[in-house]
Design an enzyme around this catalytic site. Sequence first.
Site, PDB file in Angstrom:
ATOM      1  N   CYS A 137      28.735  46.160  57.615  1.00 35.68           N
ATOM      2  CA  CYS A 137      29.451  44.880  57.675  1.00 35.68           C
ATOM      3  C   CYS A 137      30.639  45.015  58.631  1.00 35.68           C
ATOM      4  O   CYS A 137      31.541  45.827  58.386  1.00 35.68           O
ATOM      5  CB  CYS A 137      29.938  44.470  56.290  1.00 35.68           C
ATOM      6  SG  CYS A 137      30.920  42.941  56.292  1.00 35.68           S
ATOM      7  N   LYS A 190      71.754  32.668  37.556  1.00 39.44           N
ATOM      8  CA  LYS A 190      71.369  31.276  37.324  1.00 39.44           C
ATOM      9  C   LYS A 190      69.903  31.262  36.882  1.00 39.44           C
ATOM     10  O   LYS A 190      68.998  31.350  37.700  1.00 39.44           O
ATOM     11  CB  LYS A 190      71.564  30.439  38.581  1.00 39.44           C
ATOM     12  CG  LYS A 190      71.336  28.946  38.364  1.00 39.44           C
ATOM     13  CD  LYS A 190      71.657  28.167  39.624  1.00 39.44           C
ATOM     14  CE  LYS A 190      71.490  26.674  39.363  1.00 39.44           C
ATOM     15  NZ  LYS A 190      70.106  26.309  39.058  1.00 39.44           N
TER      16      LYS A 190
END
Length: 748
Positions: free
Chosen positions: A461, A121
Site C-alpha cells: 500500500c 477561571k
Amino acid sequence: MSASDQKSPVPDEDRARHSELARELDDHSYRYYMGRPIIADAEYDSLMAELERLEERYPILITQDSPTQKVGAPISVDFAEVEHLVRMESLGNAFEVDELNTWADRASAEVPVEAYLCELKIDGLAVDLVYEHGRLVRAATRGDGRVGEDITLNVRTIGTIPERLDESVRPAPELLEVRGEVFMKVEDFHALNDRITETKEHTPFANPRNAAAGSLRQKDPRVTATRPLTMIVHGVGAYTPAGGTASGRGSGDSEADREGDVAFTSQSQAYRLLGEWGLPLSDRYQVATTMDEVRAYVSYYAEHRHEPAYEIDGIVVKVDDFSLQRRLGSTSRIPRWAIAYKYAPEEVTTTLTDIKVGVGRTGRVTPYGVMEPVTVAGSEVEFATLHNAQEVARKGVRIGDTVVLRKAGDVIPEILAPVSDRRDGSEREFEMPTHCPECGTELGRQKEGDVDVRCPNTRRCPGQLRERVSFIASRKALDIEALGYVAATALTQPLEPAEAPLADEGDLFDLTVEQLLPIRTHVLDPDTTEPKTDPKTGEPKVVSFFANKDGEPKKTVSTLFEQLEEAKTKPLWRILVSLSIRHVGPRAAEDLARHFRSLDAIREATEEELASVDGVGPTIARSIREWFAEDWHVEIVEKWRAAGVRMEEEASEAVDRTLEGVTVVVTGSLDNYTRDSAKEAVAERGGRVTASVSKKTGFVVAGGAPGSKYDKAVSLGVPVLDEQGFDVLLRQGADAAEAVRIDQAEQG
C-alpha cells in the site's frame, strides 16, 4: 466627548447593526446559560466587543436592556425566580498581557495596591449559596446578576457542598452568601459520556461545561444526584458574623460597604475562613505582591492549562484587600478591582464540509473532518480527527453540520459534537468506505472485536509505506531532518515515468543519487494526504525535490545521504521504533533495548520473555512476535544490517553501568546536553529517563528555567542535581551524585 457629539444622530446602518447585535447576544446568552450554546466563547466575546464599540461611539444607544448593561441570561420559566442578596457582577476581560497591565496600572493609580489574588477561571456554571446560622437554605444560578433561578434541591445533591457549615474551629455566621463555580472534572465528564453512550439516554454532552449546566438544571434532583458535579467557592456576597451586625456585603463579587465587618479583610483571608467552615476551595490560588508574579502565574497556566483536573479558560486577578476593592468600586456591570485574563480559545464552532479517510503507517484507516478554516488555540485549523466510524456515529456528526472543534495544547484538533440546533435538513450521514483510499484493497478488522478497520495490504500500500518512511525520519525515530514528508512522498509515490526508489523501507539505506534525480512528485498535505494546489494555476503542485532546474543534485541530496549515514549509528531503541511495530513506542523500545541489548535477541525472545520486561507487557510482546513472523519484515532488518545499521546496544567498555535501576527526570535547558543526548547518556549506563516526577524518581536534573517538575521534586523531597551533579551521576553513580548535592547544599 462633547454634548453635541452625544446628541448627534446615529446613522441608520449603525443603529440597525446595534439592534441586530443586541438581539443576537441576548439569544446566545440565553442558550449559553441553558447549556445549549451554538457559538464558542471567543465568538460571543467578539460580538460583545463590536457592540461596546458602537455604544462608545454613540452613547445614546445605551439602554438598561442592552447586553452591555446586563449580566448573564434571561430567567427560564422552569425554576422559581430568586433575588440575590448582593448583586452578582460579571468580570471584564483581558486577552493580551498589555490589557492586563493597563488594568493594573489604572487600579494602582487610584489606590495603593500591595497584593493581588490570582486564581483559575473554571469553565463551569456560576452559583450563589445562602447559609443561615450555618445551614444551607438556598442555592441559585447567576441569572441576570440580580435575579437567578432556585436550584436548591439540585445543589443539595452535590457532595462537596456542605449542608451545614463546620463549626469545630469557629462559630458559623448568622448569614453567609457565597459564590462559586459548579463544574465537572474532565475524567468524570468522559465517564459520564461513556455511560450515556452505553445506555443511549440521549446525545452525549459536547464538553464538561455543558454537562455541568445540563445536570444542574434537571427538573428531577434524582437525575442531578447521579451526575459527578463538584464546586469551588470564589467569592462572598452578603455576610452577618455570629452575634454581629450585617456588613451588607462581604467581598469578592461586590463593591459593597463592609463597615463593622471585622471577619473579612481580604480575599485571601476570607478563603481561609471559608475553608475552616468546610466550604470547597481551590488549592491553586496564589497571592502575588507584584505584577511580575501575576504575569508569571498567568504564563504558567497558559503552558499547563490541562494540569488541573477541570477545564479552565483563563485566570482571574483580584485586588486582594477588600477596603481597596470598595474604593475602586464598579461600573454598571463589572468591578474595577478584578479582571479575567482569557486564554486563546480551545473550543470554537465551524462548518464540517466533508468527512474523508486517511491511511496510517500501520494500516489503520481513520476518518477526518474537513472544515471551513477557523482559528483555535492560536492557530488556523482546517482538518480534525474523528478516530473511527463508531466514533462518528457516537458523536452524531453529519456532513454539513456546525460542529464544536477542540484543540487542547499540542493535541491534534478533534471534533467534539454537532450543534444540532443549527441543522436545516441539508446535512448527510457519513458512510465508511469499504476499500482503501490509497491502494483499493478491501478493508477489514485485524481481529474480532477491533474497533478500527485496516488496509491489509501492509507491504504494497503506497499510503502505508509513505507514512512509515516519514515516521522513520521523525524525532521519535531516527531524526532525519532532510527526509521530510515531501521527500517521503517522492521516494514512495513519484510521478510517471520515474519508478519509486523504495519498494519498502528496507531499501532506504541503499539509495543512490541516480535514483533520486529523475523524481518528480505531488506535494501532499500531511493532514489529508491529498495534493496541495498551485495558487497560480489551481492545479496539483508538482516539484522536482532532488534535482535543480539543470538536472543536478540539490544541496538536499548530500544532506540526506549524510544524515542517513549518521542514522545508521543511532541507539538500538531508535532502530526498534523505526520498524513501526504496532504498540512499540520510544518508552517500550528503550526498555527492550536495555534488557535484550540486541535486535537479534529481541527477535528470538519468546512472548513470555518479552512480556516479562518492565514496561512491555503481553500486548506489546504479542505484537513483536507477530511482526517478526512476517518474512518481509525480517527482510527489512537484514537489508538494514547489510547496509551497516546498528543492531546492538554498543555501550563502550569505558562506560560503566553506573545507573542500573535509577530513574531520572530532566527538566530545563542544559549547556552541554540536548534533551535526547542526556536521555541516551542515562540509558547507556543502565538508567531510565521518565517524563514525570514521583516519589520513585531517583534524581531530577534541573537546567535553566526548569518549570513545574523542579517544584514537584522539591515538594516530594526528590534529590535535585544541577548540570555539574549530573556529570558526577553519569561518571560515578547515584551515591557520588548525592554526596555532591549535599555538599553544595551545605555550602549554600
